[in-house]
Design a protein around this motif. Structure first.
Motif, PDB file in Angstrom:
ATOM      1  N   LEU A 157      -3.435  -3.620  -9.325  1.00  0.00           N
ATOM      2  CA  LEU A 157      -4.635  -4.302  -9.002  1.00  0.00           C
ATOM      3  C   LEU A 157      -4.220  -5.808  -8.453  1.00  0.00           C
ATOM      4  N   GLN A 159      -2.693  -8.743  -5.812  1.00  0.00           N
ATOM      5  CA  GLN A 159      -2.858  -8.741  -4.242  1.00  0.00           C
ATOM      6  C   GLN A 159      -2.009  -8.123  -3.528  1.00  0.00           C
ATOM      7  N   PHE A 163      -4.984  -0.762  -4.805  1.00  0.00           N
ATOM      8  CA  PHE A 163      -6.518  -1.077  -5.061  1.00  0.00           C
ATOM      9  C   PHE A 163      -7.104  -1.730  -3.820  1.00  0.00           C
ATOM     10  N   GLU A 164      -6.355  -2.874  -3.361  1.00  0.00           N
ATOM     11  CA  GLU A 164      -6.792  -3.732  -2.482  1.00  0.00           C
ATOM     12  C   GLU A 164      -6.628  -2.852  -1.052  1.00  0.00           C
ATOM     13  N   HIS A 173     -11.902  -6.261  -2.031  1.00  0.00           N
ATOM     14  CA  HIS A 173     -10.645  -6.863  -2.555  1.00  0.00           C
ATOM     15  C   HIS A 173     -10.377  -6.541  -3.858  1.00  0.00           C
ATOM     16  N   SER A 174      -9.125  -7.022  -4.467  1.00  0.00           N
ATOM     17  CA  SER A 174      -8.554  -6.585  -5.627  1.00  0.00           C
ATOM     18  C   SER A 174      -8.890  -7.713  -6.721  1.00  0.00           C
TER      19      SER A 174
END
Length: 308
Positions: A157, A159, A163-164, A173-174
């Protein structure tokens, strides 16, 4: 008939006492008194559990009534309600309490929504072989270390994480490092504890009831809402108790993915460690205990636990 007077008197045979006669009588007594048998079976562990649990709660309450000397930093055994009053009236503690309860409720709702279709597929759709595979797949995350899973989700999660990378093409965006990441991580950690009780509850629902509902013209949603849901409601409540109580007291995951002092567990940890204020930490710890007691009392009043 004549008797020889010179013959020695006949000795009556004396049988030795039967071995295990006391044990046999005890066994017969226990077989005739099942309540006594159950009391003896559960008495020792329940006594030990009650002793440890009640003693821990009593020690927690007593510690909350002490104070810390501001000059020496030592615990003063003078009894006072200052810590409890400060926790109940302080705006910081009220805000953190509301945030903690909100996170625990949201995690519980998310887990129930995800667990219901998974458990239904396992219990009513999947083949026996697929059921075993799915049960193993659900239990496998429990075999991994708690810290490994929490740090893995922090990496996912963060940056520039996985996930991002997945949501970036769609403009997403995360969540990064904060409360949303805490909710996602806690939902993942406690999901198996919600799936398994609901799966066990669905297995007890007879397939004939589903067939009867279909024969009487009941649609899929009507059957789920009017037939299945009332029967598995105790199982849902059982799963919610796990996710709600575990989320309410968690502080490790919150520190890893959400930041310090986000929830009540973090305040307890910071007062025990950095601030060295054990009485105040004990007073804060009473809040989640009271909340979970109130939740259990509310659930019991609904009668959802009677069929567990």
């Amino acid at each position: 008939m004549t008797v020889d007077a010179s013959a020695p008197p006949t000795r009556r045979a004396v049988l030795p006492p039967q071995r295990g006669s006391i044990a046999r009588r005890g066994s017969v007594f226990l077989s005739r008194h099942p309540r006594v048998r159950l009391s003896l079976l559960l008495g020792a562990p329940l006594f030990w559990l009650g002793l440890v649990y009640i003693a821990a709660l009593a020690a927690l309450l007593i510690t909350a009534l002490w104070t810390v000397d501001s000059f020496t930093g030592q615990i003063s055994h003078t009894w006072t309600l200052d810590n409890i009053v400060a926790v109940l009236t302080g705006s910081l503690y009220q805000t953190v309490t509301l945030r903690t309860v909100g996170v625990a409720l949201l995690v519980t709702i998310i887990d129930i929504v995800i667990a219901l279709p998974i458990a239904f597929y396992m219990a009513k759709v999947a083949s026996p072989r697929a059921q075993r595979i799915l049960v193993i797949a659900i239990l496998m995350p429990l075999w991994a270390s708690y810290l490994v899973k929490a740090y893995a989700w922090r990496s996912v999660l963060s940056q520039g994480g996985i996930f991002e990378w997945l949501v970036a093409p769609f403009g997403g965006h995360s969540p990064g490092y904060g409360l949303p990441a805490t909710i996602i991580t806690l939902s993942y950690l406690w999901l198996p504890y919600v799936i398994l009780p609901i799966y066990a509850g669905l297995e007890r629902v007879p397939d004939s009831l589903l067939e009867a509902s279909a024969d009487l013209g009941g649609g899929t949603w009507s059957t789920l809402r009017l037939v299945v849901l009332p029967m598995i409601w105790p199982a849902i409540i059982a799963g919610s108790i796990f996710s709600f109580s575990l989320s309410l007291g968690d502080y490790i995951t919150v520190n890893i993915v959400g930041g310090a002092n986000q929830m009540l567990g973090n305040l307890v940890y910071s007062n025990v460690g950095a601030a060295n204020n054990l009485p105040l930490a004990a007073a804060i710890a009473l809040i989640p205990i009271l909340i979970i007691f109130a939740y259990l009392a509310a659930v019991r009043r609904t009668g959802a636990l009677n069929n567990l």
